[in-house]
Design a protein around this motif. Structure first.
Motif, PDB file in Angstrom:
ATOM      1  N   SER A 137       9.538 -72.869  53.069  1.00 18.74           N
ATOM      2  CA  SER A 137       9.992 -73.933  52.170  1.00 18.74           C
ATOM      3  C   SER A 137       9.707 -75.341  52.654  1.00 18.74           C
ATOM      4  O   SER A 137       9.790 -76.285  51.868  1.00 18.74           O
ATOM      5  CB  SER A 137      11.500 -73.788  51.924  1.00 18.74           C
ATOM      6  OG  SER A 137      12.222 -74.030  53.126  1.00 18.74           O
ATOM      7  N   ALA A 159      10.758 -65.420  52.916  1.00 24.19           N
ATOM      8  CA  ALA A 159      10.808 -66.072  51.605  1.00 24.19           C
ATOM      9  C   ALA A 159      11.955 -65.584  50.732  1.00 24.19           C
ATOM     10  O   ALA A 159      12.089 -66.006  49.590  1.00 24.19           O
ATOM     11  CB  ALA A 159       9.489 -65.880  50.869  1.00 24.19           C
ATOM     12  N   ARG A 160      12.793 -64.699  51.244  1.00 19.11           N
ATOM     13  CA  ARG A 160      13.938 -64.230  50.463  1.00 19.11           C
ATOM     14  C   ARG A 160      15.055 -65.278  50.423  1.00 19.11           C
ATOM     15  O   ARG A 160      15.955 -65.198  49.588  1.00 19.11           O
ATOM     16  CB  ARG A 160      14.501 -62.947  51.076  1.00 19.11           C
ATOM     17  CG  ARG A 160      13.506 -61.804  51.173  1.00 19.11           C
ATOM     18  CD  ARG A 160      14.201 -60.532  51.646  1.00 19.11           C
ATOM     19  NE  ARG A 160      13.259 -59.438  51.841  1.00 19.11           N
ATOM     20  CZ  ARG A 160      12.730 -59.115  53.010  1.00 19.11           C
ATOM     21  NH1 ARG A 160      13.060 -59.828  54.085  1.00 19.11           N
ATOM     22  NH2 ARG A 160      11.891 -58.105  53.127  1.00 19.11           N
ATOM     23  N   THR A 161      15.013 -66.240  51.329  1.00 14.64           N
ATOM     24  CA  THR A 161      16.097 -67.219  51.447  1.00 14.64           C
ATOM     25  C   THR A 161      15.830 -68.450  50.594  1.00 14.64           C
ATOM     26  O   THR A 161      14.800 -69.109  50.749  1.00 14.64           O
ATOM     27  CB  THR A 161      16.275 -67.646  52.915  1.00 14.64           C
ATOM     28  OG1 THR A 161      16.493 -66.487  53.721  1.00 14.64           O
ATOM     29  CG2 THR A 161      17.457 -68.596  53.052  1.00 14.64           C
ATOM     30  N   ALA A 162      16.758 -68.768  49.702  1.00  9.53           N
ATOM     31  CA  ALA A 162      16.661 -69.967  48.856  1.00  9.53           C
ATOM     32  C   ALA A 162      17.605 -71.042  49.387  1.00  9.53           C
ATOM     33  O   ALA A 162      18.774 -70.772  49.655  1.00  9.53           O
ATOM     34  CB  ALA A 162      17.005 -69.620  47.417  1.00  9.53           C
ATOM     35  N   THR A 167      13.532 -73.683  45.647  1.00  2.71           N
ATOM     36  CA  THR A 167      12.893 -72.940  46.731  1.00  2.71           C
ATOM     37  C   THR A 167      12.131 -71.727  46.190  1.00  2.71           C
ATOM     38  O   THR A 167      12.718 -70.903  45.488  1.00  2.71           O
ATOM     39  CB  THR A 167      13.935 -72.442  47.748  1.00  2.71           C
ATOM     40  OG1 THR A 167      14.716 -73.533  48.223  1.00  2.71           O
ATOM     41  CG2 THR A 167      13.246 -71.770  48.934  1.00  2.71           C
ATOM     42  N   CYS A 169      10.850 -68.124  46.264  1.00  3.04           N
ATOM     43  CA  CYS A 169      11.250 -66.916  46.986  1.00  3.04           C
ATOM     44  C   CYS A 169      10.389 -65.700  46.649  1.00  3.04           C
ATOM     45  O   CYS A 169      10.403 -64.723  47.381  1.00  3.04           O
ATOM     46  CB  CYS A 169      12.721 -66.596  46.704  1.00  3.04           C
ATOM     47  SG  CYS A 169      13.871 -67.793  47.410  1.00  3.04           S
TER      48      CYS A 169
END
Length: 254
Positions: A137, A159-162, A167, A169
């Motif tokens: 991000s 990339a699972r974390t927003a 963001t 994901c």
């Protein structure tokens, strides 16, 4: 007398063999060249592949050196040396751009900030040297992931974390952003990590043209961006700074 560990000697020999060739090598070629049984050679290559030191081409079944060696090969250029080379250029970028400047290197599935120049002025700011940033991000992280195959895999995994509603994901979105970053030579983050904050970053290369870090600016979105996109003059200043640091590291002319 202390005896050497045979399995490690064989693994080192396999890496030297792959490093010395201009093409991919098959299992039989590796086994024959090292004087090993196929089963033994296969076990060594499989272990090295698991550690990221060797890659196997799925189409041909042949082997080559892996991306993890990129990091091992540049380990001599640690964050402290990179920081020493970048001090003057980072200060100049902060003065000309009017925003804070960060220098980052890959570190444990993220970006380690090894140098931070606060935004010029009297505003109260927190020194961010020593902090870590996400790869998927942030502008710093995207630059590293775009040029470093290992960091790319880590960015896609993380990339699972927003962090904000902007963001990205989805794996395909992150891959598209990283491909765009490499194509244009810089990365941007507009409120994708922190609300109201935007950043721009560019890669730093060493004399072998390997990516060893990233330098970028961060500030309020209304200052960094114009019409929702990073200001062209700020992008140019960041890229010029990255080129200057790279030249100091021996990257040669651009």
């Amino acid at each position: 007398m202390t005896r050497n560990i045979q399995s490690l000697e064989r693994a080192a020999a396999a890496l030297r063999l792959l490093a010395g060739g201009e093409r991919l090598l098959g299992l039989s070629e590796v086994a024959s060249s090292l004087g090993l049984a196929k089963g033994t050679a296969h076990g060594i290559l499989r272990t090295l592949q698991h550690e990221g030191l060797v890659e196997r081409d799925e189409a041909s079944g042949r082997y080559r050196l892996g991306a993890e060696l990129l990091r091992l090969g540049t380990a001599h250029l640690d964050g402290h040396e990179l920081r020493a080379r970048a001090l003057v250029w980072a200060d100049d970028l902060a003065r000309s751009g009017g925003e804070s400047v960060q220098l980052g290197v890959p570190h444990r599935c993220g970006v380690l900030v090894v140098h931070h120049v606060p935004r010029p002025g009297d505003t109260r700011q927190v020194l961010e040297t020593g902090t870590t940033r996400p790869l998927h991000s942030t502008a710093l992280g995207r630059v590293l992931a775009a040029y470093d195959p290992v960091a790319r895999g880590e960015a896609l995994e993380g990339a699972r974390t927003a962090f904000t509603e902007r963001t990205p994901c989805a794996r395909e979105d992150v891959e598209r952003i990283l491909d765009l970053t490499r194509a244009r030579g810089y990365a941007a983050d507009v409120e994708e990590t922190w609300d109201g904050v935007a950043s721009v970053a560019a890669p730093v290369h060493d004399r072998r043209w390997l990516p060893v870090g990233a330098v970028g600016v961060t500030g309020a979105v209304e200052r960094v961006c114009r019409d929702g996109e990073p200001r062209p003059d700020l992008v140019a200043a960041v890229r010029d700074c990255a080129r200057a640091i790279s030249r100091d590291l021996g990257a040669g002319r651009f």
